[in-house]
Design a protein around this motif. Structure first.
Motif, mmCIF file in Angstrom:
data_model
loop_
_atom_site.group_PDB
_atom_site.id
_atom_site.type_symbol
_atom_site.label_atom_id
_atom_site.label_comp_id
_atom_site.label_asym_id
_atom_site.label_seq_id
_atom_site.Cartn_x
_atom_site.Cartn_y
_atom_site.Cartn_z
ATOM 1 N N ILE A 1 -3.613 -2.268 10.474
ATOM 2 C CA ILE A 1 -4.753 -3.146 10.195
ATOM 3 C C ILE A 1 -5.733 -2.410 9.299
ATOM 4 O O ILE A 1 -6.115 -1.270 9.588
ATOM 5 C CB ILE A 1 -5.448 -3.589 11.498
ATOM 6 C CG1 ILE A 1 -4.452 -4.351 12.395
ATOM 7 C CG2 ILE A 1 -6.665 -4.464 11.202
ATOM 8 C CD1 ILE A 1 -5.005 -4.687 13.768
ATOM 9 N N ILE A 2 -6.131 -3.062 8.200
ATOM 10 C CA ILE A 2 -7.078 -2.460 7.263
ATOM 11 C C ILE A 2 -8.245 -3.422 7.044
ATOM 12 O O ILE A 2 -8.098 -4.626 7.207
ATOM 13 C CB ILE A 2 -6.404 -2.128 5.914
ATOM 14 C CG1 ILE A 2 -5.860 -3.405 5.245
ATOM 15 C CG2 ILE A 2 -5.292 -1.110 6.095
ATOM 16 C CD1 ILE A 2 -5.294 -3.171 3.846
ATOM 17 N N PRO A 3 -9.415 -2.906 6.676
ATOM 18 C CA PRO A 3 -10.556 -3.788 6.378
ATOM 19 C C PRO A 3 -10.522 -4.268 4.933
ATOM 20 O O PRO A 3 -9.877 -3.657 4.070
ATOM 21 C CB PRO A 3 -11.761 -2.866 6.624
ATOM 22 C CG PRO A 3 -11.248 -1.503 6.270
ATOM 23 C CD PRO A 3 -9.785 -1.485 6.629
ATOM 24 N N LYS A 4 -11.251 -5.345 4.664
ATOM 25 C CA LYS A 4 -11.311 -5.874 3.303
ATOM 26 C C LYS A 4 -12.215 -5.045 2.408
ATOM 27 O O LYS A 4 -11.960 -4.904 1.217
ATOM 28 C CB LYS A 4 -11.804 -7.321 3.331
ATOM 29 C CG LYS A 4 -10.792 -8.294 3.905
ATOM 30 C CD LYS A 4 -11.273 -9.725 3.813
ATOM 31 C CE LYS A 4 -10.216 -10.689 4.344
ATOM 32 N NZ LYS A 4 -10.647 -12.099 4.268
ATOM 33 N N ASN A 5 -13.272 -4.507 2.970
ATOM 34 C CA ASN A 5 -14.239 -3.765 2.175
ATOM 35 C C ASN A 5 -14.003 -2.263 2.255
ATOM 36 O O ASN A 5 -13.539 -1.751 3.269
ATOM 37 C CB ASN A 5 -15.667 -4.069 2.646
ATOM 38 C CG ASN A 5 -16.043 -5.514 2.390
ATOM 39 O OD1 ASN A 5 -15.602 -6.115 1.421
ATOM 40 N ND2 ASN A 5 -16.854 -6.069 3.262
ATOM 41 N N ARG A 6 -14.324 -1.570 1.177
ATOM 42 C CA ARG A 6 -14.238 -0.112 1.111
ATOM 43 C C ARG A 6 -12.868 0.393 1.544
ATOM 44 O O ARG A 6 -12.744 1.342 2.316
ATOM 45 C CB ARG A 6 -15.346 0.530 1.952
ATOM 46 C CG ARG A 6 -16.740 0.142 1.528
ATOM 47 C CD ARG A 6 -17.793 0.874 2.332
ATOM 48 N NE ARG A 6 -17.750 2.304 2.037
ATOM 49 C CZ ARG A 6 -18.374 3.221 2.777
ATOM 50 N NH1 ARG A 6 -19.049 2.867 3.848
ATOM 51 N NH2 ARG A 6 -18.305 4.496 2.440
ATOM 52 N N ALA A 7 -11.845 -0.266 1.050
ATOM 53 C CA ALA A 7 -10.476 0.122 1.403
ATOM 54 C C ALA A 7 -9.530 -0.384 0.321
ATOM 55 O O ALA A 7 -9.747 -1.446 -0.258
ATOM 56 C CB ALA A 7 -10.079 -0.457 2.753
ATOM 57 N N VAL A 8 -8.491 0.383 0.070
ATOM 58 C CA VAL A 8 -7.473 -0.053 -0.878
ATOM 59 C C VAL A 8 -6.621 -1.140 -0.219
ATOM 60 O O VAL A 8 -6.424 -1.147 0.999
ATOM 61 C CB VAL A 8 -6.609 1.148 -1.331
ATOM 62 C CG1 VAL A 8 -5.782 1.704 -0.185
ATOM 63 C CG2 VAL A 8 -5.708 0.769 -2.499
ATOM 64 N N GLY A 9 -6.135 -2.083 -1.024
ATOM 65 C CA GLY A 9 -5.251 -3.122 -0.516
ATOM 66 C C GLY A 9 -3.795 -2.774 -0.769
ATOM 67 O O GLY A 9 -3.450 -1.628 -1.075
ATOM 68 N N LEU A 10 -2.936 -3.772 -0.650
ATOM 69 C CA LEU A 10 -1.496 -3.544 -0.803
ATOM 70 C C LEU A 10 -1.094 -3.598 -2.272
ATOM 71 O O LEU A 10 -0.510 -4.552 -2.761
ATOM 72 C CB LEU A 10 -0.716 -4.571 0.017
ATOM 73 C CG LEU A 10 -0.909 -4.481 1.526
ATOM 74 C CD1 LEU A 10 -0.022 -5.492 2.233
ATOM 75 C CD2 LEU A 10 -0.621 -3.067 2.032
ATOM 76 N N THR A 11 -1.417 -2.531 -2.973
ATOM 77 C CA THR A 11 -1.100 -2.426 -4.381
ATOM 78 C C THR A 11 0.342 -1.968 -4.580
ATOM 79 O O THR A 11 1.031 -1.561 -3.639
ATOM 80 C CB THR A 11 -2.045 -1.416 -5.057
ATOM 81 O OG1 THR A 11 -1.766 -0.108 -4.525
ATOM 82 C CG2 THR A 11 -3.506 -1.758 -4.801
ATOM 83 N N ALA A 12 0.768 -1.994 -5.837
ATOM 84 C CA ALA A 12 2.118 -1.523 -6.150
ATOM 85 C C ALA A 12 2.274 -0.039 -5.832
ATOM 86 O O ALA A 12 3.339 0.413 -5.408
ATOM 87 C CB ALA A 12 2.427 -1.787 -7.626
ATOM 88 N N THR A 13 1.215 0.749 -6.026
ATOM 89 C CA THR A 13 1.269 2.176 -5.695
ATOM 90 C C THR A 13 1.472 2.373 -4.196
ATOM 91 O O THR A 13 2.250 3.232 -3.763
ATOM 92 C CB THR A 13 -0.022 2.881 -6.144
ATOM 93 O OG1 THR A 13 -0.176 2.723 -7.556
ATOM 94 C CG2 THR A 13 0.005 4.356 -5.809
ATOM 95 N N VAL A 14 0.773 1.576 -3.396
ATOM 96 C CA VAL A 14 0.952 1.634 -1.941
ATOM 97 C C VAL A 14 2.392 1.292 -1.582
ATOM 98 O O VAL A 14 3.019 1.977 -0.763
ATOM 99 C CB VAL A 14 -0.016 0.671 -1.230
ATOM 100 C CG1 VAL A 14 0.293 0.581 0.260
ATOM 101 C CG2 VAL A 14 -1.462 1.116 -1.439
ATOM 102 N N ALA A 15 2.912 0.253 -2.189
ATOM 103 C CA ALA A 15 4.287 -0.159 -1.900
ATOM 104 C C ALA A 15 5.286 0.944 -2.224
ATOM 105 O O ALA A 15 6.192 1.240 -1.433
ATOM 106 C CB ALA A 15 4.619 -1.433 -2.682
ATOM 107 N N ARG A 16 5.111 1.579 -3.380
ATOM 108 C CA ARG A 16 6.031 2.653 -3.761
ATOM 109 C C ARG A 16 5.917 3.845 -2.808
ATOM 110 O O ARG A 16 6.924 4.408 -2.376
ATOM 111 C CB ARG A 16 5.741 3.112 -5.199
ATOM 112 C CG ARG A 16 6.245 2.166 -6.275
ATOM 113 C CD ARG A 16 6.237 2.852 -7.634
ATOM 114 N NE ARG A 16 4.883 3.223 -8.025
ATOM 115 C CZ ARG A 16 4.046 2.433 -8.695
ATOM 116 N NH1 ARG A 16 4.438 1.208 -9.049
ATOM 117 N NH2 ARG A 16 2.844 2.850 -9.029
ATOM 118 N N THR A 17 4.692 4.213 -2.462
ATOM 119 C CA THR A 17 4.484 5.384 -1.610
ATOM 120 C C THR A 17 5.003 5.145 -0.195
ATOM 121 O O THR A 17 5.396 6.091 0.498
ATOM 122 C CB THR A 17 2.989 5.761 -1.564
ATOM 123 O OG1 THR A 17 2.483 5.838 -2.897
ATOM 124 C CG2 THR A 17 2.767 7.107 -0.891
ATOM 125 N N SER A 18 5.020 3.892 0.238
ATOM 126 C CA SER A 18 5.516 3.590 1.584
ATOM 127 C C SER A 18 7.020 3.741 1.694
ATOM 128 O O SER A 18 7.573 3.703 2.803
ATOM 129 C CB SER A 18 5.124 2.157 1.987
ATOM 130 O OG SER A 18 5.992 1.197 1.411
#
Length: 247
Positions: free
Chosen positions: A128-145
């Motif tokens: 669970i992540i917050p909407k503010n002051r946080a990165v979302g599910l970007t392509a970089t996140v997807a690759r790193t996961s």
């Protein structure tokens, strides 16, 4: 972080993206721009509770991959978000006590991707992540996961502290990673649990920390005083795994 892979630029394209139901993480708008098309985009953003940031033309030019942003750039999620209810349902399907990661102030996409990967390998039912002051599910996140996003649901909420309150009603209790907490090996980390992790610099915010049941620290013997957020998440997560396995 590269924005070019998942930005939507231009007024018509951004408006259509909102109206089609595409998940938009952030909307960047030229500061002071209040004409009709931009007001329509802002109304759509408000309906989705999208984070809105007013920026200079220079900042928009930096973010733009085409140079034709027309004063608006939307940053779209590379993956769809789940709901908190879907995360709880996953635990129920497996007949396991819920195990959830909650992340506060994580703005580095590499950290988020690595934490999602750890969450999957540790058997957590979701992140669970917050909407503010946080990165979302970007392509970089997807690759790193490393593919973990295909299996581990990620929910995005408006208020992390309120989400903790709601999950407590579902029987979960929460441990917050904090340097001043009790050593993790001395704590009972079994049962339905939420592991709360903050960034290296800011840690977990005060309001979120106050909602947690207790804090846990990782013993450190070196010359510096903090671990990378994804490493800290892994160390604590696997102490939870060890205790859940009864080892």
């Amino acid at each position: 972080m590269s924005y070019s892979e998942f930005t939507i630029e231009g007024r018509n394209a951004v408006l259509e993206a909102f109206r089609s139901g595409k998940t938009i993480d952030k909307l960047y708008v030229l500061d002071g721009c209040q004409d009709g098309p931009v007001l329509s985009i802002k109304r759509e953003a408000k309906k989705q509770d999208t984070l809105l940031k007013y920026v200079t033309k220079e900042r928009l030019d930096q973010l733009s991959g085409t140079g034709k942003h027309q004063g608006v750039i939307a940053v779209a999620a590379a993956y769809e978000y789940a709901s908190v209810e879907e995360i709880l349902a996953k635990a129920k399907e497996k007949n396991e006590p819920p195990f959830v990661f909650l992340l506060d102030n994580i703005e580095d996409p590499h950290n988020l991707g690595a934490i999602i990967r750890t969450a999957n390998l540790a058997g957590a039912h979701g992140v669970i992540i917050p909407k503010n002051r946080a990165v979302g599910l970007t392509a970089t996140v997807a690759r790193t996961s490393a593919g973990a996003l295909n299996y581990t649901p990620v929910a995005r909420v408006t208020n992390l502290a309120k989400t903790i309150e709601d999950l407590k009603k579902e029987g979960l209790w929460f441990v917050c990673a904090d340097m001043d907490g009790e050593i993790m090996y001395r704590q009972n980390l079994t049962g339905p649990i939420g592991l709360v992790i903050g960034s290296e610099g800011e840690g977990v915010g005060r309001l979120v920390k106050e909602k947690c049941d207790f804090t846990a620290s990782i013993p450190m013997k070196g010359d510096i005083d903090s671990l990378n957020a994804s490493v800290a998440a892994g160390v604590l997560a696997y102490e939870i795994v060890r205790q859940r396995l009864g080892m």
